[in-house]
Design an enzyme around this catalytic site. Structure first.
Site, PDB file in Angstrom:
ATOM      1  N   ASP A 108       0.740  -1.191   0.006  1.00  0.00           N
ATOM      2  CA  ASP A 108      -0.179   0.103   0.064  1.00  0.00           C
ATOM      3  C   ASP A 108       0.764   1.128   0.034  1.00  0.00           C
ATOM      4  O   ASP A 108       0.435   2.469   0.423  1.00  0.00           O
ATOM      5  CB  ASP A 108      -0.846   0.178   1.313  1.00  0.00           C
ATOM      6  CG  ASP A 108      -0.134   0.036   2.392  1.00  0.00           C
ATOM      7  OD1 ASP A 108       1.086  -0.277   2.706  1.00  0.00           O
ATOM      8  OD2 ASP A 108      -0.908   0.025   3.605  1.00  0.00           O
ATOM      9  N   HIS A 115      22.992   1.322 -18.426  1.00  0.00           N
ATOM     10  CA  HIS A 115      21.997   1.638 -17.702  1.00  0.00           C
ATOM     11  C   HIS A 115      22.237   1.057 -16.112  1.00  0.00           C
ATOM     12  O   HIS A 115      21.574   0.642 -15.516  1.00  0.00           O
ATOM     13  CB  HIS A 115      20.749   1.054 -18.036  1.00  0.00           C
ATOM     14  CG  HIS A 115      20.068   2.169 -19.153  1.00  0.00           C
ATOM     15  ND1 HIS A 115      19.020   1.899 -19.869  1.00  0.00           N
ATOM     16  CD2 HIS A 115      20.393   3.108 -19.781  1.00  0.00           C
ATOM     17  CE1 HIS A 115      18.847   2.737 -20.909  1.00  0.00           C
ATOM     18  NE2 HIS A 115      19.599   3.547 -20.879  1.00  0.00           N
ATOM     19  N   ASP A 153      25.865   9.987 -14.489  1.00  0.00           N
ATOM     20  CA  ASP A 153      24.864  10.622 -15.286  1.00  0.00           C
ATOM     21  C   ASP A 153      23.751  10.812 -14.560  1.00  0.00           C
ATOM     22  O   ASP A 153      23.069   9.878 -14.176  1.00  0.00           O
ATOM     23  CB  ASP A 153      24.629   9.480 -16.420  1.00  0.00           C
ATOM     24  CG  ASP A 153      23.671   9.960 -17.317  1.00  0.00           C
ATOM     25  OD1 ASP A 153      22.935  10.963 -17.258  1.00  0.00           O
ATOM     26  OD2 ASP A 153      23.468   9.224 -18.602  1.00  0.00           O
ATOM     27  N   ASP A 201      20.041  16.583 -18.154  1.00  0.00           N
ATOM     28  CA  ASP A 201      20.513  15.223 -18.249  1.00  0.00           C
ATOM     29  C   ASP A 201      21.863  15.518 -18.834  1.00  0.00           C
ATOM     30  O   ASP A 201      22.392  15.838 -19.845  1.00  0.00           O
ATOM     31  CB  ASP A 201      19.928  14.666 -19.619  1.00  0.00           C
ATOM     32  CG  ASP A 201      20.343  13.271 -19.978  1.00  0.00           C
ATOM     33  OD1 ASP A 201      21.068  12.754 -18.999  1.00  0.00           O
ATOM     34  OD2 ASP A 201      19.739  12.692 -20.836  1.00  0.00           O
ATOM     35  N   HIS A 261      25.316   3.440 -28.624  1.00  0.00           N
ATOM     36  CA  HIS A 261      24.214   4.240 -28.462  1.00  0.00           C
ATOM     37  C   HIS A 261      23.901   5.458 -29.323  1.00  0.00           C
ATOM     38  O   HIS A 261      24.973   5.618 -30.046  1.00  0.00           O
ATOM     39  CB  HIS A 261      24.123   4.747 -27.038  1.00  0.00           C
ATOM     40  CG  HIS A 261      24.966   5.524 -26.496  1.00  0.00           C
ATOM     41  ND1 HIS A 261      25.225   6.593 -26.740  1.00  0.00           N
ATOM     42  CD2 HIS A 261      25.697   5.154 -25.374  1.00  0.00           C
ATOM     43  CE1 HIS A 261      26.419   7.291 -26.365  1.00  0.00           C
ATOM     44  NE2 HIS A 261      26.723   6.203 -25.152  1.00  0.00           N
ATOM     45  N   HIS A 266      19.527  13.064 -27.878  1.00  0.00           N
ATOM     46  CA  HIS A 266      18.210  12.866 -27.882  1.00  0.00           C
ATOM     47  C   HIS A 266      17.160  14.145 -27.473  1.00  0.00           C
ATOM     48  O   HIS A 266      17.790  14.878 -26.723  1.00  0.00           O
ATOM     49  CB  HIS A 266      17.426  11.629 -26.857  1.00  0.00           C
ATOM     50  CG  HIS A 266      17.975  11.971 -25.485  1.00  0.00           C
ATOM     51  ND1 HIS A 266      17.387  12.689 -24.525  1.00  0.00           N
ATOM     52  CD2 HIS A 266      19.008  11.306 -24.812  1.00  0.00           C
ATOM     53  CE1 HIS A 266      18.201  12.562 -23.567  1.00  0.00           C
ATOM     54  NE2 HIS A 266      19.227  11.613 -23.554  1.00  0.00           N
ATOM     55  N   HIS A 304      13.923  11.861 -21.933  1.00  0.00           N
ATOM     56  CA  HIS A 304      13.768  11.414 -23.582  1.00  0.00           C
ATOM     57  C   HIS A 304      12.464  12.142 -23.986  1.00  0.00           C
ATOM     58  O   HIS A 304      11.592  11.472 -24.047  1.00  0.00           O
ATOM     59  CB  HIS A 304      13.780  10.152 -23.602  1.00  0.00           C
ATOM     60  CG  HIS A 304      15.230   9.383 -23.197  1.00  0.00           C
ATOM     61  ND1 HIS A 304      15.344   7.972 -22.943  1.00  0.00           N
ATOM     62  CD2 HIS A 304      16.364   9.997 -22.751  1.00  0.00           C
ATOM     63  CE1 HIS A 304      16.609   7.967 -22.384  1.00  0.00           C
ATOM     64  NE2 HIS A 304      17.189   8.939 -22.478  1.00  0.00           N
ATOM     65  N   GLU A 313      25.659  13.388 -26.441  1.00  0.00           N
ATOM     66  CA  GLU A 313      26.543  12.648 -25.421  1.00  0.00           C
ATOM     67  C   GLU A 313      27.225  11.278 -26.034  1.00  0.00           C
ATOM     68  O   GLU A 313      26.839  10.033 -25.736  1.00  0.00           O
ATOM     69  CB  GLU A 313      25.538  11.980 -24.577  1.00  0.00           C
ATOM     70  CG  GLU A 313      24.187  11.313 -25.106  1.00  0.00           C
ATOM     71  CD  GLU A 313      23.240  10.942 -24.277  1.00  0.00           C
ATOM     72  OE1 GLU A 313      23.493  10.215 -23.256  1.00  0.00           O
ATOM     73  OE2 GLU A 313      22.091  11.194 -24.274  1.00  0.00           O
ATOM     74  N   TYR A 341      32.797   2.491 -24.432  1.00  0.00           N
ATOM     75  CA  TYR A 341      32.732   1.725 -23.387  1.00  0.00           C
ATOM     76  C   TYR A 341      33.636   0.491 -23.499  1.00  0.00           C
ATOM     77  O   TYR A 341      33.302  -0.249 -24.565  1.00  0.00           O
ATOM     78  CB  TYR A 341      31.312   1.283 -23.189  1.00  0.00           C
ATOM     79  CG  TYR A 341      30.451   2.482 -23.263  1.00  0.00           C
ATOM     80  CD1 TYR A 341      30.123   3.202 -22.011  1.00  0.00           C
ATOM     81  CD2 TYR A 341      30.169   2.974 -24.242  1.00  0.00           C
ATOM     82  CE1 TYR A 341      29.520   4.358 -21.986  1.00  0.00           C
ATOM     83  CE2 TYR A 341      29.114   4.238 -24.325  1.00  0.00           C
ATOM     84  CZ  TYR A 341      28.967   4.701 -23.123  1.00  0.00           C
ATOM     85  OH  TYR A 341      28.231   6.066 -22.968  1.00  0.00           O
ATOM     86  N   ARG A 384      31.506   8.637 -20.816  1.00  0.00           N
ATOM     87  CA  ARG A 384      30.720   9.436 -21.910  1.00  0.00           C
ATOM     88  C   ARG A 384      30.481  10.903 -21.161  1.00  0.00           C
ATOM     89  O   ARG A 384      30.752  11.217 -19.909  1.00  0.00           O
ATOM     90  CB  ARG A 384      29.446   8.749 -21.417  1.00  0.00           C
ATOM     91  CG  ARG A 384      27.986   9.626 -22.212  1.00  0.00           C
ATOM     92  CD  ARG A 384      26.663   8.776 -22.162  1.00  0.00           C
ATOM     93  NE  ARG A 384      26.082   8.524 -21.052  1.00  0.00           N
ATOM     94  CZ  ARG A 384      26.188   7.480 -20.313  1.00  0.00           C
ATOM     95  NH1 ARG A 384      26.494   6.538 -20.885  1.00  0.00           N
ATOM     96  NH2 ARG A 384      25.463   7.425 -19.070  1.00  0.00           N
ATOM     97  N   GLU A 442      28.106  14.482 -21.582  1.00  0.00           N
ATOM     98  CA  GLU A 442      26.927  14.810 -21.925  1.00  0.00           C
ATOM     99  C   GLU A 442      26.573  16.178 -21.673  1.00  0.00           C
ATOM    100  O   GLU A 442      26.673  16.566 -20.484  1.00  0.00           O
ATOM    101  CB  GLU A 442      25.983  13.551 -21.612  1.00  0.00           C
ATOM    102  CG  GLU A 442      24.327  14.051 -21.914  1.00  0.00           C
ATOM    103  CD  GLU A 442      23.303  13.014 -21.304  1.00  0.00           C
ATOM    104  OE1 GLU A 442      23.808  12.277 -20.449  1.00  0.00           O
ATOM    105  OE2 GLU A 442      22.392  12.944 -22.099  1.00  0.00           O
TER     106      GLU A 442
END
Ligand code: GLY
Ligand code: MN
Ligand code: MN
Length: 446
Positions: free
Chosen positions: A55, A248, A265, A276, A355, A359, A366, A390, A394, A412, A414
């Site tokens: 709940d 991710h 990130d 972002d 990638h 975006h 996104h 970005e 890797y 990365r 960005e």
């Protein structure tokens, strides 16, 4: 009618008047209303409250399209457009005042207060929606909805309507409008970035004194909350060493290791607008020679791509160029071997740059705005669009094809870029990204 802004400046920390005005919401509704076919009804629902477990619930976050058209933040709400031959009216349905509900879940605006604040033709209780909808839909030939893939809802809609010629998802109309940001939207994005800047800078300063990734995450999110951004725009990634090679990675539970890099990130959401930002920083103040080589290469590519941004350029051109430059960079570092053109043709670079270059960003990190027109042609960049840039590389620690010294490095970088008439503005240029700047911050005591 008072401006919505008079009700909503919850976090006007720097006394900036940055919120979206009622006039702007009116303009948006007019644009959408004019697009609707004659004799139609459009229905937009608020987001539903989501259960976390048993709940307990996740903090409520309004549906972005609904919020874009209405500015209304509560759940159990519907906005409808009812269009006759030419003119249209807008009606908002809101949850009623209910003492018991409000005791547990907080105050509701209710119909009377909402009427004072929201510029629609009329406002009713949510419970009246079915009856009012059925009445308004009589004689209408076209129904627009924004249910995403919720087919059960579409089916229900179809059952409660008759003699309708078309059912159409209206999301793409709204999302196309969302592509070009207004001055107020840009101000909110800038505000989100200004908070995110403080958070990244704090992380740079705290890294060498922290033990675990989640401690840096806590520092970052503390800065978000402390500065009035009560939500992250997405789950923060704080990835030390090889964890950066999981795109991710959100566990953020590993120990920080001296000598490794941390890919962070993280971006806050401020009054529904995202930021972002990724920075890849050292744990202990300095980058090793191998880390510097990869970092400078990615940074060079990022700058080159940002420099290409101006009206009428295509995102696919940025993508293509970023792949070429990263591939070239990887060849010069000996990560890839061979002729760049051939490697690109064989998609060899994709293994290490899997990638996209970036975006749209806005109400969603996104932003759900289209990349193509209805005819399938790509949408070129226009002033007012905001996108991330970005590039990343890797290099997994177990990949034996990579020179030993680079294994386990993931980088990365960005930034959030506004397309302007003249070219572009890097909205996050205020966040340290040159090795010198980062090292200076990392070496300071905090
Ligand atoms: N933080 C999500 C992304 O960079 O796309
Ligand atoms: Mn991004
Ligand atoms: Mn990101």
């Amino acid at each position: 009618m008072p401006a919505i802004a008079t009700l909503l400046p919850l976090y006007d920390i720097e006394k900036e008047h940055v919120l979206i005005s009622e006039k702007e919401y009116r303009k948006r509704k007019t644009r959408l209303g004019r697009k609707l076919k004659p004799f139609s009804v459009a229905v937009l629902f608020s987001a539903v409250q989501k259960t976390r477990s048993n709940d307990t619930e996740y903090p409520y976050r309004q549906n972005s399209n609904f919020y874009y058209m209405s500015g209304f933040k509560e759940d159990s709400a519907v906005l409808i457009f009812v269009k006759e031959a030419k003119n249209f009216k807008t009606y908002l349905f809101v949850a009623k005042k209910d003492k018991t509900q409000e005791l547990w879940h907080g105050k509701r605006l209710g119909v009377d207060k909402a009427k004072e604040l929201f510029d629609v033709d009329d406002i009713f209780e949510f419970d009246a929606f079915n009856e009012k909808f059925k009445k308004n839909v009589v004689g209408k030939h076209h129904i627009y909805y924004d249910f995403g893939l919720d087919y059960a809802k579409v089916k229900l809609l179809k059952r409660s309507t008759k003699n309708v010629l078309s059912y159409e998802n209206i999301a793409s109309y709204i999302e196309t409008m969302r592509l070009i940001k207004s001055k107020s939207e840009i101000k909110l994005i800038k505000k989100a970035i200004s908070i995110t800047k403080k958070a990244h800078h704090k992380a740079m300063k705290r890294a060498k004194k922290s033990e675990y990734e989640y401690q840096l995450q806590a520092d970052i999110e503390y800065v978000f909350r402390k500065n009035g951004a009560y939500s992250d725009a997405y789950t923060s990634i704080v990835a030390c060493g090889n964890a950066a090679n999981t795109l991710h990675y959100i566990n953020n539970n590993k120990k920080l290791v001296q000598g490794e890099l941390i890919l962070i990130d993280a971006g806050c959401e401020y009054e529904y607008y995202a930021s972002d930002i990724t920075r890849t920083i050292p744990v202990n103040g300095g980058y090793t020679k191998a880390q510097t080589e990869v970092y400078e290469m990615v940074l060079h590519v990022q700058k080159e791509i940002i420099a290409m941004i101006k009206p009428n350029v295509f995102r696919s051109a940025l993508q293509k160029k970023s792949e070429e430059l990263l591939c070239q960079g990887m060849v010069s570092l000996g990560i890839l071997n061979g002729d760049v053109k051939t490697l690109i043709k064989e998609k060899a670079h994709k293994k290490y740059y899997p990638h996209g270059i970036g975006h749209w960003m806005g109400l969603d990190v996104h932003d759900e705005c289209p990349y193509k027109k209805l005819n399938g042609n790509e949408i070129p960049l226009k002033p007012g669009m905001v996108m991330t840039i970005e590039p990343g590389i890797y290099l997994d620690e177990e990949d034996e094809n990579i020179p030993n010294k680079y294994r386990g490095i993931g980088i990365r970088i960005e930034d959030d870029i506004l397309v302007t008439k003249e070219g572009c503005e890097n909205l996050s240029s205020c966040i340290a990204k040159e090795i010198k700047e980062i090292t200076r911050k990392s070496s300071s005591n905090l």
